[in-house]
Design an enzyme around this catalytic site. Structure first.
Site, mmCIF file in Angstrom:
data_model
loop_
_atom_site.group_PDB
_atom_site.id
_atom_site.type_symbol
_atom_site.label_atom_id
_atom_site.label_comp_id
_atom_site.label_asym_id
_atom_site.label_seq_id
_atom_site.Cartn_x
_atom_site.Cartn_y
_atom_site.Cartn_z
ATOM 1 N N ARG A 230 0.846 -1.193 0.000
ATOM 2 C CA ARG A 230 0.000 0.000 0.000
ATOM 3 C C ARG A 230 0.884 1.247 0.000
ATOM 4 O O ARG A 230 1.888 1.319 0.710
ATOM 5 C CB ARG A 230 -0.913 0.029 1.241
ATOM 6 C CG ARG A 230 -2.091 -0.923 1.174
ATOM 7 C CD ARG A 230 -3.118 -0.467 0.150
ATOM 8 N NE ARG A 230 -4.297 -1.316 0.096
ATOM 9 C CZ ARG A 230 -4.426 -2.374 -0.702
ATOM 10 N NH1 ARG A 230 -3.421 -2.724 -1.487
ATOM 11 N NH2 ARG A 230 -5.539 -3.083 -0.707
ATOM 12 N N GLU A 259 -4.665 6.582 -5.621
ATOM 13 C CA GLU A 259 -4.706 5.932 -6.923
ATOM 14 C C GLU A 259 -6.098 6.014 -7.531
ATOM 15 O O GLU A 259 -7.073 5.766 -6.817
ATOM 16 C CB GLU A 259 -4.305 4.448 -6.759
ATOM 17 C CG GLU A 259 -2.924 4.250 -6.203
ATOM 18 C CD GLU A 259 -2.640 2.800 -5.822
ATOM 19 O OE1 GLU A 259 -1.476 2.499 -5.545
ATOM 20 O OE2 GLU A 259 -3.600 1.994 -5.782
ATOM 21 N N HIS A 280 0.109 -0.328 -9.967
ATOM 22 C CA HIS A 280 -0.644 -1.257 -9.106
ATOM 23 C C HIS A 280 -1.052 -2.513 -9.885
ATOM 24 O O HIS A 280 -2.226 -2.917 -9.890
ATOM 25 C CB HIS A 280 -1.866 -0.569 -8.513
ATOM 26 C CG HIS A 280 -2.309 -1.185 -7.211
ATOM 27 N ND1 HIS A 280 -2.726 -0.446 -6.137
ATOM 28 C CD2 HIS A 280 -2.380 -2.489 -6.809
ATOM 29 C CE1 HIS A 280 -3.047 -1.239 -5.140
ATOM 30 N NE2 HIS A 280 -2.848 -2.497 -5.522
#
Length: 313
Positions: A230, A259, A280
């Site tokens: 994270r 994000e 990601h």
């Protein structure tokens, strides 16, 4: 009872999602972001499927029919779990699906940074190789993986999977976790002695910005930091300063604090070959996404059958 299932961000799962095994109506939206759209689309829903759609109290209190939030991911920091628990909304998540894809991404980032691949690729594209008088050039340090030390912060299933691969490459492992286990070391030891540090923690109030300026200064100047967990685990401004100052040798990130970074991000402003950022996608091999999609529906089926699984407290 016929359930109403609504998937709010279907485009986040690149796999086939089979039908649930009970009477239901199903609606999906490719993406949903505003609180107004969330409420409108879930107003009749008994089951919400989300990945990164924020489900906060101000939204949840407008959804009296909602009984289940099925998160299509492991992390559940986007959900107000305290409100859900107090109001009878079950939250379930995905577990054990990224046992190959995340470790492989970590190892890829580690090799790229330890061998300075991005710097050499960039220099070669810019004509540097043609300028030298011998067959190669050594502008950037190249360091072996074998014989180096990896610190694993967050020694759960994924952390252990990364560690097992690193051990096969001849690395020494220094594991750290807040939950007691045999063989753990303290965080200070991990920071001071590791050549590679990889993060595999959930984002909680206790872990937010757990790697900041103080921790970065404790690391070796030749070490690298990898974060596929994270973005909020690391103070991004402090990391940018550390990379610019040469406090650490490099970093590989698959996550950012916000994000997608619609408003920019200090790390994205870094034009440095020793910082690699990917969008990601460490979790997103085709194989892993199908495992996730299958478990997602398994979780929903189990809840409706009265035997909920993978419940998040």
């Amino acid at each position: 009872m016929e359930h109403e299932i609504v998937f709010l961000d279907r485009e986040s799962v690149g796999a086939d999602v089979r039908k649930a095994n009970f009477p239901h109506n199903y609606t999906e939206y490719q993406s949903t972001w505003t609180p107004e759209d969330i409420v409108e689309r879930l107003k009749d829903a008994t089951i919400a499927i989300i990945n990164k759609v924020p489900m906060r109290e101000e939204v949840l209190k407008q959804l009296p029919k909602l009984k289940l939030i099925a998160v299509a991911a492991t992390g559940t920091d986007v959900v107000d779990k305290a409100y859900c628990k107090a109001n009878g909304i079950t939250v379930v998540n995905i577990r054990g699906y990224a046992f190959n894809t995340v470790p492989e991404h970590v190892i890829a980032l580690m090799f790229a940074l330890r061998r300075n691949l991005m710097a050499y690729v960039e220099d070669t594209r810019n004509g540097r190789w043609a300028e030298v008088d011998q067959f190669c050039f050594f502008d950037h340090p190249i360091r072996d993986i074998a014989g180096s030390t990896m610190g694993v912060i967050g020694y759960g299933a994924i952390g252990k999977a990364v560690a097992s691969r690193a051990e096969c490459l001849g690395m020494k492992i220094l594991p750290y976790d807040v939950f007691p286990q045999d063989g753990l070391v303290d965080l200070e030891t991990v920071l001071k002695e590791s050549d590679v540090i990889t993060l595999h923690c959930p984002l909680t109030p206790e872990t937010a910005n757990m790697i900041g300026a103080k921790e970065l200064k404790m690391m070796k100047p030749t070490s690298i930091l990898i974060n596929t967990a994270r973005g909020g685990l690391v103070d991004e401004a402090a990391l940018a300063d550390a990379l610019k100052a040469g406090t650490i040798a490099g970093a590989g990130f698959d996550v950012l604090t916000k994000e997608p970074p619609k408003e920019g991000n200090i790390l994205l402003d870094l034009k440095m070959p020793n910082f690699i950022v990917t969008p990601h996608v460490a979790w997103a091999s085709r194989e892993a996404m199908q495992i996730l999609a299958d478990q997602l529906i398994d979780n929903i089926d189990a809840f409706v059958a009265g035997n909920p699984q993978n419940v998040v407290e």
